[in-house]
Design a protein around this motif. Structure first.
Motif, PDB file in Angstrom:
ATOM      1  N   CYS A 204      -2.913   2.276  -0.325  1.00 22.82           N
ATOM      2  CA  CYS A 204      -4.214   2.376   0.332  1.00 22.82           C
ATOM      3  C   CYS A 204      -5.044   3.460  -0.352  1.00 22.82           C
ATOM      4  O   CYS A 204      -4.609   4.074  -1.329  1.00 22.82           O
ATOM      5  N   SER A 205      -6.212   3.712   0.172  1.00 21.99           N
ATOM      6  CA  SER A 205      -7.138   4.638  -0.485  1.00 21.99           C
ATOM      7  C   SER A 205      -6.571   6.039  -0.627  1.00 21.99           C
ATOM      8  O   SER A 205      -6.739   6.682  -1.659  1.00 21.99           O
ATOM      9  N   TYR A 206      -5.896   6.537   0.419  1.00 23.88           N
ATOM     10  CA  TYR A 206      -5.465   7.930   0.397  1.00 23.88           C
ATOM     11  C   TYR A 206      -3.957   8.103   0.555  1.00 23.88           C
ATOM     12  O   TYR A 206      -3.475   9.233   0.618  1.00 23.88           O
ATOM     13  N   THR A 207      -3.223   7.023   0.633  1.00 26.00           N
ATOM     14  CA  THR A 207      -1.779   7.133   0.818  1.00 26.00           C
ATOM     15  C   THR A 207      -1.101   5.826   0.440  1.00 26.00           C
ATOM     16  O   THR A 207      -1.770   4.821   0.170  1.00 26.00           O
ATOM     17  N   VAL A 208       0.201   5.846   0.430  1.00 26.42           N
ATOM     18  CA  VAL A 208       0.999   4.645   0.210  1.00 26.42           C
ATOM     19  C   VAL A 208       1.883   4.445   1.433  1.00 26.42           C
ATOM     20  O   VAL A 208       2.641   5.339   1.819  1.00 26.42           O
ATOM     21  N   LEU A 209       1.775   3.280   2.057  1.00 26.63           N
ATOM     22  CA  LEU A 209       2.555   2.994   3.258  1.00 26.63           C
ATOM     23  C   LEU A 209       3.888   2.364   2.875  1.00 26.63           C
ATOM     24  O   LEU A 209       3.952   1.513   1.982  1.00 26.63           O
ATOM     25  N   PRO A 210       4.968   2.768   3.549  1.00 30.34           N
ATOM     26  CA  PRO A 210       6.267   2.146   3.279  1.00 30.34           C
ATOM     27  C   PRO A 210       6.312   0.733   3.832  1.00 30.34           C
ATOM     28  O   PRO A 210       5.487   0.357   4.679  1.00 30.34           O
ATOM     29  N   PRO A 211       7.246  -0.092   3.380  1.00 29.13           N
ATOM     30  CA  PRO A 211       7.375  -1.446   3.937  1.00 29.13           C
ATOM     31  C   PRO A 211       7.613  -1.367   5.446  1.00 29.13           C
ATOM     32  O   PRO A 211       8.208  -0.417   5.955  1.00 29.13           O
ATOM     33  N   GLY A 212       7.144  -2.382   6.154  1.00 27.85           N
ATOM     34  CA  GLY A 212       7.356  -2.399   7.598  1.00 27.85           C
ATOM     35  C   GLY A 212       6.292  -3.185   8.324  1.00 27.85           C
ATOM     36  O   GLY A 212       5.464  -3.872   7.715  1.00 27.85           O
ATOM     37  N   ASP A 213       6.310  -3.079   9.647  1.00 26.29           N
ATOM     38  CA  ASP A 213       5.370  -3.791  10.518  1.00 26.29           C
ATOM     39  C   ASP A 213       4.252  -2.853  10.952  1.00 26.29           C
ATOM     40  O   ASP A 213       4.505  -1.704  11.343  1.00 26.29           O
ATOM     41  N   TYR A 214       3.036  -3.378  10.931  1.00 29.75           N
ATOM     42  CA  TYR A 214       1.866  -2.570  11.249  1.00 29.75           C
ATOM     43  C   TYR A 214       0.885  -3.360  12.108  1.00 29.75           C
ATOM     44  O   TYR A 214       0.957  -4.591  12.189  1.00 29.75           O
ATOM     45  N   VAL A 215      -0.020  -2.604  12.727  1.00 29.24           N
ATOM     46  CA  VAL A 215      -1.194  -3.205  13.366  1.00 29.24           C
ATOM     47  C   VAL A 215      -2.402  -2.834  12.508  1.00 29.24           C
ATOM     48  O   VAL A 215      -2.574  -1.667  12.143  1.00 29.24           O
ATOM     49  N   ARG A 216      -3.198  -3.843  12.170  1.00 27.25           N
ATOM     50  CA  ARG A 216      -4.413  -3.593  11.384  1.00 27.25           C
ATOM     51  C   ARG A 216      -5.629  -3.761  12.296  1.00 27.25           C
ATOM     52  O   ARG A 216      -5.880  -4.834  12.831  1.00 27.25           O
ATOM     53  N   ILE A 217      -6.361  -2.662  12.450  1.00 30.35           N
ATOM     54  CA  ILE A 217      -7.607  -2.678  13.224  1.00 30.35           C
ATOM     55  C   ILE A 217      -8.762  -2.702  12.229  1.00 30.35           C
ATOM     56  O   ILE A 217      -8.843  -1.846  11.340  1.00 30.35           O
ATOM     57  N   SER A 218      -9.644  -3.669  12.368  1.00 32.75           N
ATOM     58  CA  SER A 218     -10.776  -3.801  11.449  1.00 32.75           C
ATOM     59  C   SER A 218     -12.085  -3.643  12.220  1.00 32.75           C
ATOM     60  O   SER A 218     -12.281  -4.273  13.255  1.00 32.75           O
TER      61      SER A 218
END
Length: 233
Positions: free
Chosen positions: A150-164
């Motif tokens: 992502c823009s400011y970090t790297v997320l580890p593999p896994g499940d997420y909620v994406r709010i747009s």
């Protein structure tokens, strides 16, 4: 050093704007002139002090990056509630749509900070549309099998909620896109906001082990995607 200078300058300017009417109203209240509207002057002092307290609260949240009490949050409930509050602040020319997946999982977070995050992004979108347009708040579950950059970090593999949060306003010019999360950086005129909204937002997101992405095109609008780890059942 430049960012610190911008921060200090912004704080000084905003505090000066808040303190000036308070001081003027206080001096007028000290006079014994019968024509002075004491109720109106008292209201001015209270309003200025309240805005000052809000500014300090934003600064503390920005400095801490959000450190509230975190517990499971039902975004499927929180987003529509926030949408109803937001509708009261929108001009009649802006329509709001809230779209939430029916099976949206919970996230671990601070509900008050989650609401602040949503309001900051939505108000930013509102201001980009100059009174007319469409604002969409959506949430869905996503999964990454590998690391997600992502823009400011790297997320580890896994499940997420994406709010747009999407607006169809003027978009963000390429020349300032890298600066929009700086404290007190703003394209708005003086007096129209503190310039802390997006910097506070990214602090909250980072404290929730999440990330933010920005899709924007000048003349067509902007979407902020917030990714938050979902609760594993």
């Amino acid at each position: 050093m430049e960012s610190l200078g911008t921060l200090a300058s912004g704080i000084a300017h905003d505090l000066n704007n808040l303190l000036t009417p308070i001081l003027m109203s206080g001096k007028m209240l000290q006079r014994e002139t019968p024509n002075v509207d004491r109720v109106a002057l008292a209201d001015t002092i209270v309003a200025g002090a309240t805005r000052g307290a809000d500014l300090i609260a934003q600064l503390l949240t920005f400095a801490r990056g959000g450190d509230g009490n975190q517990s499971p949050v039902q975004l499927a409930k929180l987003l529509p509630e926030t949408g109803r509050i937001l509708e009261r602040t929108l001009p009649k020319g802006i329509s709001l749509h809230v779209c939430v997946d029916s099976d949206l999982p919970e996230v671990i977070g601070d509900e008050t900070e989650m609401s602040q995050l949503l309001m900051n992004l939505a108000i930013n979108g509102r201001d980009a549309m100059n009174g007319n347009g469409e604002l969409i708040i959506a949430a869905e579950r996503v999964s990454f099998n590998t690391e997600h950059s992502c823009s400011y970090t790297v997320l580890p593999p896994g499940d997420y909620v994406r709010i747009s949060v999407t607006d169809n306003g003027h978009g963000i010019d390429e020349s300032i896109r890298d600066r929009i999360f700086e404290p007190f950086f703003s394209t708005k005129q003086r007096g129209n906001g503190t310039g802390l909204g997006l910097s506070t937002t990214i602090g909250i997101i980072q404290s929730h082990r999440g990330a933010i992405e920005v899709d924007t095109k000048v003349g067509e609008g902007t979407t902020f995607h917030v990714l938050l780890p979902s609760v594993s059942h």
